[in-house]
Design an enzyme around this catalytic site. Structure first.
Site, PDB file in Angstrom:
ATOM      1  N   ASP A  96      68.845  34.748  53.493  1.00 38.66           N
ATOM      2  CA  ASP A  96      67.935  35.328  52.928  1.00 38.66           C
ATOM      3  C   ASP A  96      66.772  34.698  53.331  1.00 38.66           C
ATOM      4  OD1 ASP A  96      66.302  37.880  52.806  1.00 38.66           O
ATOM      5  OD2 ASP A  96      67.509  38.165  51.147  1.00 38.66           O
ATOM      6  N   GLY A  97      65.572  35.357  53.818  1.00 37.56           N
ATOM      7  CA  GLY A  97      64.365  34.811  53.209  1.00 37.56           C
ATOM      8  C   GLY A  97      63.739  33.711  54.409  1.00 37.56           C
ATOM      9  N   GLY A  98      62.635  34.598  55.683  1.00 34.84           N
ATOM     10  CA  GLY A  98      61.921  34.291  56.098  1.00 34.84           C
ATOM     11  C   GLY A  98      62.911  33.338  57.535  1.00 34.84           C
ATOM     12  N   MET A 104      67.798  43.471  43.363  1.00 32.48           N
ATOM     13  CA  MET A 104      66.953  42.200  42.553  1.00 32.48           C
ATOM     14  C   MET A 104      66.712  43.125  41.389  1.00 32.48           C
ATOM     15  SD  MET A 104      64.340  40.706  45.986  1.00 32.48           S
ATOM     16  CE  MET A 104      65.386  42.105  47.127  1.00 32.48           C
ATOM     17  N   GLY A 136      61.309  38.728  46.310  1.00 32.70           N
ATOM     18  CA  GLY A 136      60.516  39.291  45.674  1.00 32.70           C
ATOM     19  C   GLY A 136      59.624  39.965  47.161  1.00 32.70           C
ATOM     20  N   PHE A 137      59.438  39.260  48.011  1.00 31.47           N
ATOM     21  CA  PHE A 137      58.657  39.813  49.236  1.00 31.47           C
ATOM     22  C   PHE A 137      59.418  39.558  50.211  1.00 31.47           C
ATOM     23  CE2 PHE A 137      55.887  38.910  45.702  1.00 31.47           C
ATOM     24  CZ  PHE A 137      55.113  40.117  45.182  1.00 31.47           C
ATOM     25  N   GLY A 138      59.039  39.999  51.220  1.00 36.61           N
ATOM     26  CA  GLY A 138      58.684  39.901  53.030  1.00 36.61           C
ATOM     27  C   GLY A 138      57.964  39.243  53.046  1.00 36.61           C
ATOM     28  N   GLY A 139      58.298  39.424  54.607  1.00 37.79           N
ATOM     29  CA  GLY A 139      57.687  37.837  55.579  1.00 37.79           C
ATOM     30  C   GLY A 139      56.855  36.706  54.829  1.00 37.79           C
ATOM     31  N   HIS A 171      70.551  45.508  55.709  1.00 34.69           N
ATOM     32  CA  HIS A 171      70.061  45.107  54.463  1.00 34.69           C
ATOM     33  C   HIS A 171      69.335  45.785  53.192  1.00 34.69           C
ATOM     34  CE1 HIS A 171      70.264  40.856  51.676  1.00 34.69           C
ATOM     35  NE2 HIS A 171      68.529  41.159  51.531  1.00 34.69           N
ATOM     36  N   ASP A 180      66.860  46.393  50.028  1.00 35.51           N
ATOM     37  CA  ASP A 180      65.955  45.547  49.002  1.00 35.51           C
ATOM     38  C   ASP A 180      65.826  46.351  47.776  1.00 35.51           C
ATOM     39  OD1 ASP A 180      66.708  42.382  50.130  1.00 35.51           O
ATOM     40  OD2 ASP A 180      65.631  43.636  51.275  1.00 35.51           O
ATOM     41  N   MET A 209      69.174  32.180  48.491  1.00 42.28           N
ATOM     42  CA  MET A 209      67.875  32.974  48.560  1.00 42.28           C
ATOM     43  C   MET A 209      67.306  31.813  49.513  1.00 42.28           C
ATOM     44  SD  MET A 209      67.462  35.891  48.325  1.00 42.28           S
ATOM     45  CE  MET A 209      65.328  36.391  48.671  1.00 42.28           C
ATOM     46  N   GLY A 221      63.703  40.335  57.803  1.00 44.89           N
ATOM     47  CA  GLY A 221      63.378  41.813  57.642  1.00 44.89           C
ATOM     48  C   GLY A 221      62.209  41.716  58.881  1.00 44.89           C
ATOM     49  N   SER A 222      60.877  40.983  58.354  1.00 42.83           N
ATOM     50  CA  SER A 222      59.923  41.109  58.918  1.00 42.83           C
ATOM     51  C   SER A 222      60.714  40.234  60.531  1.00 42.83           C
ATOM     52  CB  SER A 222      59.246  40.202  58.674  1.00 42.83           C
ATOM     53  OG  SER A 222      59.109  39.192  58.380  1.00 42.83           O
ATOM     54  N   HIS A 236      71.404  44.188  48.265  1.00 41.60           N
ATOM     55  CA  HIS A 236      70.814  43.692  47.528  1.00 41.60           C
ATOM     56  C   HIS A 236      70.176  43.541  46.077  1.00 41.60           C
ATOM     57  CE1 HIS A 236      68.207  39.275  47.474  1.00 41.60           C
ATOM     58  NE2 HIS A 236      68.863  39.428  46.230  1.00 41.60           N
ATOM     59  N   SER A 286      66.852  43.396  57.515  1.00 44.26           N
ATOM     60  CA  SER A 286      66.380  44.302  55.950  1.00 44.26           C
ATOM     61  C   SER A 286      64.999  45.615  56.284  1.00 44.26           C
ATOM     62  CB  SER A 286      66.129  43.049  55.484  1.00 44.26           C
ATOM     63  OG  SER A 286      64.892  43.413  54.345  1.00 44.26           O
ATOM     64  N   MET A 340      64.042  46.271  44.304  1.00 41.51           N
ATOM     65  CA  MET A 340      63.267  45.416  43.252  1.00 41.51           C
ATOM     66  C   MET A 340      62.798  46.074  42.399  1.00 41.51           C
ATOM     67  SD  MET A 340      61.141  43.585  46.288  1.00 41.51           S
ATOM     68  CE  MET A 340      61.430  42.964  47.576  1.00 41.51           C
TER      69      MET A 340
HETATM   70  C1  DX5 Z   1      63.234  38.882  49.910  1.00 45.09           C
HETATM   71  C2  DX5 Z   1      64.101  39.618  50.431  1.00 45.09           C
HETATM   72  C3  DX5 Z   1      64.201  40.046  51.527  1.00 45.09           C
HETATM   73  C4  DX5 Z   1      63.193  40.196  52.778  1.00 45.09           C
HETATM   74  C5  DX5 Z   1      63.225  39.646  53.603  1.00 45.09           C
HETATM   75  O1  DX5 Z   1      63.303  39.510  48.533  1.00 45.09           O
HETATM   76  O2  DX5 Z   1      65.290  39.745  49.436  1.00 45.09           O
HETATM   77  O3  DX5 Z   1      65.566  40.577  52.272  1.00 45.09           O
HETATM   78  O4  DX5 Z   1      63.509  41.537  52.962  1.00 45.09           O
HETATM   79  O5  DX5 Z   1      62.216  39.237  54.726  1.00 45.09           O
HETATM   80  P1  DX5 Z   1      61.590  38.113  55.673  1.00 45.09           P
HETATM   81  O6  DX5 Z   1      62.948  38.275  56.470  1.00 45.09           O
HETATM   82  O7  DX5 Z   1      60.582  39.386  55.946  1.00 45.09           O
HETATM   83  O8  DX5 Z   1      61.779  36.980  55.028  1.00 45.09           O
HETATM   84 ZN    ZN Z   2      67.273  40.391  50.241  1.00 44.73          ZN
END
Ligand code: DX5
Ligand code: ZN
Length: 218
Positions: free
Chosen positions: A175-177, A68, A142-145, A33, A35, A137, A197-198, A66, A8, A37
């Site tokens: 997706d997520g964490g 959102m 809404g946020f990475g990390g 990927h 994202d 999800m 992502g992160s 993706h 991502s 938003m």
């Molecule tokens: C969050 C996004 C994710 C995000 C994942 O709303 O949909 O795709 O980039 O980031 P990580 O891998 O850091 O959780």
């Molecule tokens: Zn995503």
């Protein structure tokens, strides 16, 4: 079913976006990927069509978009025309999910439905025949990390069971964490497309993506 990494770019250094994408390509990634938003469906705003268009011009990676965003029906055709290969939209954001899926298909693109942590797997069941992918999800979008919510992996398991019975070729994306430390649990639950992502960007993206891909092949 083949396991696929979908890095991502939300976590990338946008000053060096081209280099970051080239790094994951060198590592062997085949998918990216993206994202999107809107500040309405989710509290934050990321980027949209112009960024997707620029990426499309310079890479052959499969672009996994993706969305959102609220009312995806108003935007899916434009995202398809900007170069998406697959469009995921949130079930919670669409008035008529089957109609959104038809719009995506009419543009010749692959289509996916995404569910938030609080949405049950049973909500996607009516659309199973119409989708290529379901994105589960594992954080609130809404946020990475953020940290992966372990209970969401139960939904992945439930969805894989449903797919085994009704649509074995269904791609299940998480997706997520996701991090190298929980990757095995995510794969074991039944996901085969892994967003990170992160855990990939914000450092040596080539090395980190390579490490993920190697672990996914085990
Ligand atoms: C969050 C996004 C994710 C995000 C994942 O709303 O949909 O795709 O980039 O980031 P990580 O891998 O850091 O959780
Ligand atoms: Zn995503």
């Amino acid at each position: 079913m083949q396991n696929i990494l979908s890095p991502s770019i939300l976590a990338a250094d946008f000053w060096r976006l081209g280099e970051e994408i080239s790094a994951v390509e060198r590592a062997g990634a085949k998918v990216l990927h993206i994202d999107v938003m809107d500040g309405v469906f989710v509290p934050s705003i990321s980027f949209g069509m112009p960024v997707l268009k620029s990426i499309r011009k310079r890479t052959d990676l499969f672009l996994d978009v993706h969305l959102m965003i609220q009312n995806p029906e108003n935007y899916v055709e434009e995202f398809a025309d900007c170069g998406a290969d697959l469009i995921n939209f949130h079930l919670e954001a669409a008035r008529d999910p089957a109609a959104v899926l038809s719009l995506i298909r009419a543009r010749g693109k692959k289509a996916g439905i995404t569910i938030k942590p609080g949405t049950p797997v049973s909500a996607v069941e009516p659309y199973l025949e119409l989708v290529d992918m379901v994105l589960v999800m594992t954080v609130e979008p809404g946020f990475g990390g953020q940290a992966l919510i372990p209970e969401c992996l139960e939904k992945v398991r439930e969805l894989r069971d449903m797919a085994d019975r009704r649509k074995p070729e269904l791609a299940i994306e998480v997706d997520g964490g996701v991090k190298p430390s929980n990757l095995a649990a995510v794969l074991e639950a039944g996901a085969n497309v892994i967003v990170a992502g992160s855990a990939v960007f914000g450092g040596d993206a080539e090395e980190k993506a390579r490490d993920f891909i190697a672990k996914m092949a085990d």
